[in-house]
Design an enzyme around this catalytic site. Structure first.
Site, PDB file in Angstrom:
ATOM      1  N   ASN A 212      35.597  -7.300  55.855  1.00 31.97           N
ATOM      2  CA  ASN A 212      36.903  -8.359  57.244  1.00 31.97           C
ATOM      3  C   ASN A 212      37.273  -7.201  57.669  1.00 31.97           C
ATOM      4  O   ASN A 212      36.828  -6.562  58.489  1.00 31.97           O
ATOM      5  CB  ASN A 212      37.944  -8.401  55.937  1.00 31.97           C
ATOM      6  CG  ASN A 212      38.360  -7.556  54.992  1.00 31.97           C
ATOM      7  OD1 ASN A 212      38.554  -6.433  55.348  1.00 31.97           O
ATOM      8  ND2 ASN A 212      38.178  -7.126  53.959  1.00 31.97           N
ATOM      9  N   ASP A 281      36.362  -9.092  47.694  1.00 35.77           N
ATOM     10  CA  ASP A 281      36.453  -9.765  46.363  1.00 35.77           C
ATOM     11  C   ASP A 281      34.769  -9.516  46.113  1.00 35.77           C
ATOM     12  O   ASP A 281      34.925 -10.053  44.539  1.00 35.77           O
ATOM     13  CB  ASP A 281      36.792 -10.976  46.337  1.00 35.77           C
ATOM     14  CG  ASP A 281      38.596 -11.117  46.825  1.00 35.77           C
ATOM     15  OD1 ASP A 281      38.879 -10.207  46.012  1.00 35.77           O
ATOM     16  OD2 ASP A 281      39.004 -12.099  47.202  1.00 35.77           O
ATOM     17  N   LYS A 341      50.459 -12.093  41.794  1.00 39.03           N
ATOM     18  CA  LYS A 341      49.853 -10.612  40.923  1.00 39.03           C
ATOM     19  C   LYS A 341      50.677  -9.723  40.904  1.00 39.03           C
ATOM     20  O   LYS A 341      49.714  -8.843  40.364  1.00 39.03           O
ATOM     21  CB  LYS A 341      49.991 -10.263  43.335  1.00 39.03           C
ATOM     22  CG  LYS A 341      48.009 -11.140  44.327  1.00 39.03           C
ATOM     23  CD  LYS A 341      48.121 -10.472  45.946  1.00 39.03           C
ATOM     24  CE  LYS A 341      47.835 -11.334  46.273  1.00 39.03           C
ATOM     25  NZ  LYS A 341      46.542 -12.181  46.709  1.00 39.03           N
TER      26      LYS A 341
END
Ligand code: C5P
Length: 403
Positions: A212, A281, A341
């Protein structure tokens, strides 16, 4: 080597509010002066019923400030001048009423106005009847104030009213010593800090990987700042092009699995964990030994499996650090996702920032909100280093002092 006190030449506003512990504030004014501070006493009206302004004037050599409207101030805005002048505002004794005003941001007099108008170091030494101290509203106010100020005491023992319990103002010498130690050594002195940073690379074959856009700058800025504030910092980072901040212990990893293993290998005795890494992830289920060949099929053939959630595993580990802090980089409904979260990952705070359009990645500036269970702290935009300082100031107040 002669010891130079933190207080040397520092500008201290000593706020004195109305309680019997005012007599201890006289001692405190003298003690701070002895350590080299320039002490400006500001009294509330109630305080003047206990000790006269003249007493403090004699002890500090400065006229005591009593009122918002000071015709002698050059610009007629004495409160702003004083707010800028102060390196430290110490309210001692701090009554339940003043605590409530400070916690609410209400500013009916000079002292409370100064408090809200100044960005300097702040501390309070609460003093009140033990029942008032225990009152749920006082405790709720305390919960708010520990985010913005160092709370010194109160001590327990026999009170002026005859009650026995917690609420006595700490002794002047203890207050000066504790402030001196914390201000001198930095708010993270004695604490162990682990920070993850950067992206992870998840290999597909010997030359390709999934990753990323994280540059690692935020995590590195946090590590540098935590070190500057006195923490012992370990930085576990994915692949980035950044210099290791001086004094920081760096561990390089590539994949989420490696990051997970590295984090758990250093977790013993950690006080503060901050997950600033943008951990992938998922990862390719299979890593090809050979470079994958160009073929239409390959596009739909990359099976993915889930990576461990590093921060969640830290937050639920038997040797959980005192504070576990995550990041939420979101493109929409930022605060909502941050709050989710906070609970799903069992975190103590989430640092939320909006990455819509990818404008934060790789930049030196950022803007975040620190979302906690009890309240949110919206931080103004600044360099990642400036924002780190603010974040760590908030977090350090939530950590037990280690000195
Ligand atoms: O779930 P999401 O990736 O948005 O959560 C972000 C937070 O969780 C960050 O603090 C990040 O470092 C952490 N995280 C992690 N391991 C993962 C995914 C995210 O530690 N596998």
């Amino acid at each position: 080597m002669t010891h130079i006190s933190w207080f040397q030449n520092k500008h201290v506003v000593l706020g004195v509010t109305g309680g019997i512990a005012c007599y201890k504030a006289c001692e405190l004014a003298r003690e701070l002066g002895r350590r080299g501070a320039v002490v400006q006493v500001v009294m509330t009206e109630a305080a003047t019923a206990f000790v006269s302004a003249l007493t403090f004037q004699a002890l500090t050599g400065r006229e005591v400030k009593l009122s918002m409207l000071d015709p002698k101030a050059e610009t007629g805005m004495g409160h702003i001048e004083l707010a800028r002048w102060a390196d430290l505002i110490l309210v001692a004794p701090c009554t339940a009423n003043t605590m409530a005003q400070l916690a609410q941001g209400s500013a009916p007099d000079l002292l409370t106005t100064l408090w809200t108008a100044s960005a300097c170091e702040k501390a309070i030494a609460p003093a009140m009847n033990q029942q008032m101290w225990k009152h749920p509203q006082t405790q709720a106010n305390l919960g708010r104030l520990i985010n913005v100020a160092q709370v010194l005491g109160p001590d327990s023992g026999i009170q002026a009213c005859g009650d026995v319990g917690s609420g006595r103002m700490s002794e002047a010498l203890d207050i000066a010593d504790t402030l001196e130690a914390t201000l001198n050594r930095g708010p993270l002195a004695g604490t162990r800090v682990v920070i993850t940073a950067g992206p992870t690379y998840e290999p597909l074959d010997p030359v390709r990987y999934l990753a990323n856009r994280s540059s690692g700058k935020m995590g590195f800025a946090l590590a540098e700042t935590a070190n500057r504030l006195g923490g012992a910092v370990t930085l576990i980072t994915g692949p980035v092009h950044l210099e290791t901040p001086a004094g920081v212990n760096r561990i390089d990893v590539e994949t989420a699995n490696e990051m997970h293993a590295a984090v758990h290998s250093v977790l013993d005795g950690v006080d503060l964990f901050i997950g600033a890494a943008a951990v992938c992830d998922t990862r390719p289920a299979n890593i090809s030994d050979q470079k994958l060949k160009k073929s239409k099929d390959n596009l739909s053939q990359i099976a993915l499996v889930e990576n461990p959630d590093v921060i969640q595993s830290v937050a639920t580990s038997p040797n959980r650090p005192t504070l576990v802090i995550g990041f939420a980089a979101e493109t929409e409904s930022v605060l909502e996702h941050a709050r989710q979260k906070l609970t799903t990952k069992s975190l103590d705070a989430v640092i939320a920032n909006c990455v819509a359009g990818g404008e934060i990645f790789g930049q030196n500036d950022t803007q975040v909100t620190v979302v906690c269970h009890d309240n949110d702290h919206a931080l103004v935009a600044g360099t990642k280093s400036e924002v780190s300082t603010e974040i760590l100031a908030i977090l350090s107040r939530r950590l037990p002092k280690r000195i």
